[in-house]
Scaffold this motif. Structure first.
Motif, mmCIF file in Angstrom:
data_model
loop_
_atom_site.group_PDB
_atom_site.id
_atom_site.type_symbol
_atom_site.label_atom_id
_atom_site.label_comp_id
_atom_site.label_asym_id
_atom_site.label_seq_id
_atom_site.Cartn_x
_atom_site.Cartn_y
_atom_site.Cartn_z
ATOM 1 N N LEU A 27 51.366 6.025 29.911
ATOM 2 C CA LEU A 27 51.411 7.492 29.880
ATOM 3 C C LEU A 27 50.897 8.010 28.541
ATOM 4 C CD1 LEU A 27 54.874 8.097 31.637
ATOM 5 C CD2 LEU A 27 52.599 8.643 32.570
ATOM 6 N N ALA A 28 51.233 7.290 27.465
ATOM 7 C CA ALA A 28 50.749 7.691 26.138
ATOM 8 C C ALA A 28 49.231 7.521 26.064
ATOM 9 C CB ALA A 28 51.434 6.868 25.052
ATOM 10 N N MET A 29 48.735 6.429 26.621
ATOM 11 C CA MET A 29 47.287 6.173 26.579
ATOM 12 C C MET A 29 46.505 7.192 27.394
ATOM 13 S SD MET A 29 47.267 2.055 26.810
ATOM 14 C CE MET A 29 45.490 1.887 26.921
ATOM 15 N N ILE A 202 59.673 7.284 49.040
ATOM 16 C CA ILE A 202 59.998 7.167 47.610
ATOM 17 C C ILE A 202 59.570 5.817 47.024
ATOM 18 C CG2 ILE A 202 61.891 8.841 47.753
ATOM 19 C CD1 ILE A 202 63.802 6.480 47.226
ATOM 20 N N VAL A 203 59.142 4.901 47.854
ATOM 21 C CA VAL A 203 58.629 3.625 47.333
ATOM 22 C C VAL A 203 57.195 3.848 46.846
ATOM 23 C CG1 VAL A 203 58.234 1.186 47.819
ATOM 24 C CG2 VAL A 203 60.011 2.438 49.079
ATOM 25 N N PHE A 204 56.925 3.451 45.620
ATOM 26 C CA PHE A 204 55.563 3.598 45.091
ATOM 27 C C PHE A 204 54.585 2.755 45.902
ATOM 28 C CE2 PHE A 204 58.006 4.691 41.232
ATOM 29 C CZ PHE A 204 57.360 5.869 40.873
ATOM 30 N N ASP A 205 53.385 3.301 46.129
ATOM 31 C CA ASP A 205 52.322 2.518 46.763
ATOM 32 C C ASP A 205 51.968 1.326 45.881
ATOM 33 O OD1 ASP A 205 52.178 4.341 48.811
ATOM 34 O OD2 ASP A 205 50.558 5.505 47.889
ATOM 35 N N THR A 206 51.939 1.570 44.593
ATOM 36 C CA THR A 206 51.628 0.511 43.636
ATOM 37 C C THR A 206 52.701 -0.566 43.667
ATOM 38 O OG1 THR A 206 50.692 2.181 42.172
ATOM 39 C CG2 THR A 206 51.170 0.032 41.194
ATOM 40 N N VAL A 207 52.282 -1.825 43.679
ATOM 41 C CA VAL A 207 53.220 -2.925 43.482
ATOM 42 C C VAL A 207 52.783 -3.660 42.219
ATOM 43 C CG1 VAL A 207 53.712 -3.178 45.941
ATOM 44 C CG2 VAL A 207 51.875 -4.535 44.914
ATOM 45 N N ILE A 208 53.761 -4.233 41.516
ATOM 46 C CA ILE A 208 53.428 -4.958 40.280
ATOM 47 C C ILE A 208 53.389 -6.452 40.601
ATOM 48 C CG2 ILE A 208 54.052 -5.388 37.880
ATOM 49 C CD1 ILE A 208 53.461 -2.397 38.475
ATOM 50 N N PRO A 209 52.230 -7.081 40.465
ATOM 51 C CA PRO A 209 52.129 -8.497 40.806
ATOM 52 C C PRO A 209 52.850 -9.372 39.783
ATOM 53 C CG PRO A 209 50.104 -7.768 39.754
ATOM 54 C CD PRO A 209 50.957 -6.545 39.934
ATOM 55 N N ARG A 235 46.201 -3.629 35.346
ATOM 56 C CA ARG A 235 45.662 -2.702 36.344
ATOM 57 C C ARG A 235 46.795 -2.065 37.159
ATOM 58 N NH1 ARG A 235 41.837 -5.812 39.812
ATOM 59 N NH2 ARG A 235 41.677 -7.173 38.008
ATOM 60 N N ALA A 236 47.765 -2.903 37.517
ATOM 61 C CA ALA A 236 48.883 -2.403 38.326
ATOM 62 C C ALA A 236 49.693 -1.349 37.562
ATOM 63 C CB ALA A 236 49.773 -3.566 38.744
ATOM 64 N N TYR A 237 49.971 -1.610 36.288
ATOM 65 C CA TYR A 237 50.770 -0.638 35.538
ATOM 66 C C TYR A 237 49.995 0.665 35.295
ATOM 67 C CZ TYR A 237 55.172 -3.065 35.046
ATOM 68 O OH TYR A 237 56.394 -3.627 35.322
ATOM 69 N N ILE A 238 48.683 0.561 35.167
ATOM 70 C CA ILE A 238 47.885 1.791 35.033
ATOM 71 C C ILE A 238 47.955 2.597 36.338
ATOM 72 C CG2 ILE A 238 45.516 2.679 34.826
ATOM 73 C CD1 ILE A 238 45.059 0.502 32.694
ATOM 74 N N GLU A 239 47.865 1.877 37.449
ATOM 75 C CA GLU A 239 47.982 2.542 38.754
ATOM 76 C C GLU A 239 49.342 3.234 38.886
ATOM 77 O OE1 GLU A 239 47.612 0.320 42.583
ATOM 78 O OE2 GLU A 239 45.742 -0.309 41.622
ATOM 79 N N LEU A 240 50.389 2.537 38.435
ATOM 80 C CA LEU A 240 51.726 3.133 38.503
ATOM 81 C C LEU A 240 51.769 4.433 37.696
ATOM 82 C CD1 LEU A 240 54.776 2.989 39.281
ATOM 83 C CD2 LEU A 240 55.126 1.827 37.083
ATOM 84 N N CYS A 241 51.195 4.394 36.500
ATOM 85 C CA CYS A 241 51.167 5.599 35.657
ATOM 86 C C CYS A 241 50.492 6.748 36.400
ATOM 87 C CB CYS A 241 50.399 5.347 34.360
ATOM 88 S SG CYS A 241 51.261 4.261 33.245
ATOM 89 N N MET A 242 49.408 6.435 37.077
ATOM 90 C CA MET A 242 48.694 7.501 37.795
ATOM 91 C C MET A 242 49.566 8.056 38.913
ATOM 92 S SD MET A 242 44.708 6.456 37.610
ATOM 93 C CE MET A 242 44.690 5.180 38.795
ATOM 94 N N GLU A 243 50.278 7.175 39.595
ATOM 95 C CA GLU A 243 51.173 7.654 40.664
ATOM 96 C C GLU A 243 52.277 8.548 40.100
ATOM 97 O OE1 GLU A 243 52.842 5.807 44.385
ATOM 98 O OE2 GLU A 243 51.809 4.078 43.541
ATOM 99 N N LEU A 245 52.129 10.314 37.396
ATOM 100 C CA LEU A 245 51.518 11.587 37.001
ATOM 101 C C LEU A 245 51.244 12.461 38.223
ATOM 102 C CD1 LEU A 245 49.079 10.287 34.242
ATOM 103 C CD2 LEU A 245 51.018 11.827 33.890
ATOM 104 N N GLU A 246 50.818 11.832 39.320
ATOM 105 C CA GLU A 246 50.537 12.586 40.544
ATOM 106 C C GLU A 246 51.804 13.155 41.177
ATOM 107 O OE1 GLU A 246 48.516 9.846 43.055
ATOM 108 O OE2 GLU A 246 46.676 9.926 41.861
ATOM 109 N N ARG A 247 52.906 12.448 41.000
ATOM 110 C CA ARG A 247 54.139 12.869 41.665
ATOM 111 C C ARG A 247 54.830 14.046 40.975
ATOM 112 N NH1 ARG A 247 57.639 7.928 44.258
ATOM 113 N NH2 ARG A 247 56.031 7.177 45.646
ATOM 114 N N ASP A 248 54.265 14.494 39.891
ATOM 115 C CA ASP A 248 54.881 15.582 39.131
ATOM 116 C C ASP A 248 55.122 16.814 40.019
ATOM 117 O OD1 ASP A 248 55.921 17.056 37.148
ATOM 118 O OD2 ASP A 248 54.032 17.372 36.072
#
Ligand SMILES: Nc1ncnc2c1ncn2[C@@H]1O[C@H](COP(=O)(O)OP(=O)(O)O)[C@@H](O)[C@H]1O
Ligand SMILES: [Mg+2]
Length: 248
Positions: A27-29, A202-209, A235-243, A245-248
């Motif tokens: 999120l900071a990045m 409420i389950v994130f689409d992103t999964v962390i491998p 890549r997964a954690y970046i995707e999570l960040c985007m999710e 941010l989108e869920r705001d």
């Protein structure tokens, strides 16, 4: 005021600390001012991002938290380090209500200029976690893809409902995150199916491998983005960040 995310699950080893560190870093990045708060007396988030624990927990002190906030190697990510002191936990245990009041007023006065506050909770539903929940806007629950994944979750949800009811009407289920995901394992896909059937959106689409880079990064005091920017875990954690941010 910041959006406050609380990473919680009463089970240990499910990826709370890993998620708190990497979500806060991501999120900071992406241009946000972020404060990472370590509420676990084990202080793994503190050392995992290359900081030092302090003697007493800054949120329970009477001095403004600004004087305890430290910089991290990640641009725009600051940290409120954890404390190994049991006195803090005792203080909270004695009176969650007044401790909450103090923590909330500390955050209101000292954290207002952040876009996000990300809190890493201890593996319990005790006073520290409840205090964090009482201050948060959203609770994010990492779940490890293993046989007992769902066990204890209903207890956790009960505590969250109780906090919403008694102390914090703002609190929402920010999302459930499947961690240590191994798509090749039947068990993983079973847990995935079960969790999504039960909890739905409420389950994130992103999964962390499951990714060894993710487990190595904290021993270098780095986020996965700094330690291994090309890894699947990154890549997964970046995707999570985007999710998030989108869920705001
Ligand atoms: N996606 C992953 N892949 C591999 N190892 C992981 C992953 N997520 C977490 N780990 C490792 O699993 C252990 C537990 O994770 P941690 O985030 O500390 O859990 P918690 O804070 O819930 O106790 C740590 O050693 C961590 O490095
Ligand atoms: Mg932890």
């Amino acid at each position: 005021m910041p959006r406050m995310l609380c990473v919680a699950n009463q089970k240990g080893g499910v990826g709370k600390t890993t998620t708190a560190i990497n979500l806060a870093s991501g999120l900071a990045m992406s241009g946000n001012q972020v404060l990472l708060v370590d509420l676990d007396p084990q202080c793994n988030a503190t050392s995992g991002i290359g900081c030092q624990p302090v003697r007493e927990h800054p949120l329970l002190e009477t001095v403004p938290i600004r004087s305890n906030v430290v910089d991290t190697a990640v641009n725009q990510l600051e940290m409120l380090p954890g404390s190994r002191s049991f006195r803090d936990a005792d203080l909270l245990a004695r009176d969650v209500g007044s401790a909450c009041g103090q923590v909330i007023s500390q955050l209101e006065s000292g954290a207002a200029h952040y876009d996000f506050v990300v809190a890493d909770c201890p593996p319990s539903l005790g006073p520290l976690t409840q205090t964090a929940l009482a201050c948060a806007d959203e609770v994010l629950m990492p779940i490890q893809c293993e046989y007992y994944a769902m066990e204890g979750l209903s207890q956790m949800i009960e505590v969250i409902r109780d906090v919403i009811h008694k102390r914090n009407h703002r609190l929402e289920f920010g999302g459930i995150l499947l961690t240590m995901y191994d798509a090749g394992l039947e068990l993983t896909t079973e847990v995935d199916q079960q969790v999504r059937e039960f909890f739905g959106e409420i389950v994130f689409d992103t999964v962390i491998p499951r990714d060894v880079n993710i487990s190595e990064a904290p021993s270098h005091g780095q986020s996965i983005m700094a330690y291994s920017p090309r890894s699947r875990g990154c890549r997964a954690y970046i995707e999570l960040c985007m999710e998030v941010l989108e869920r705001d």
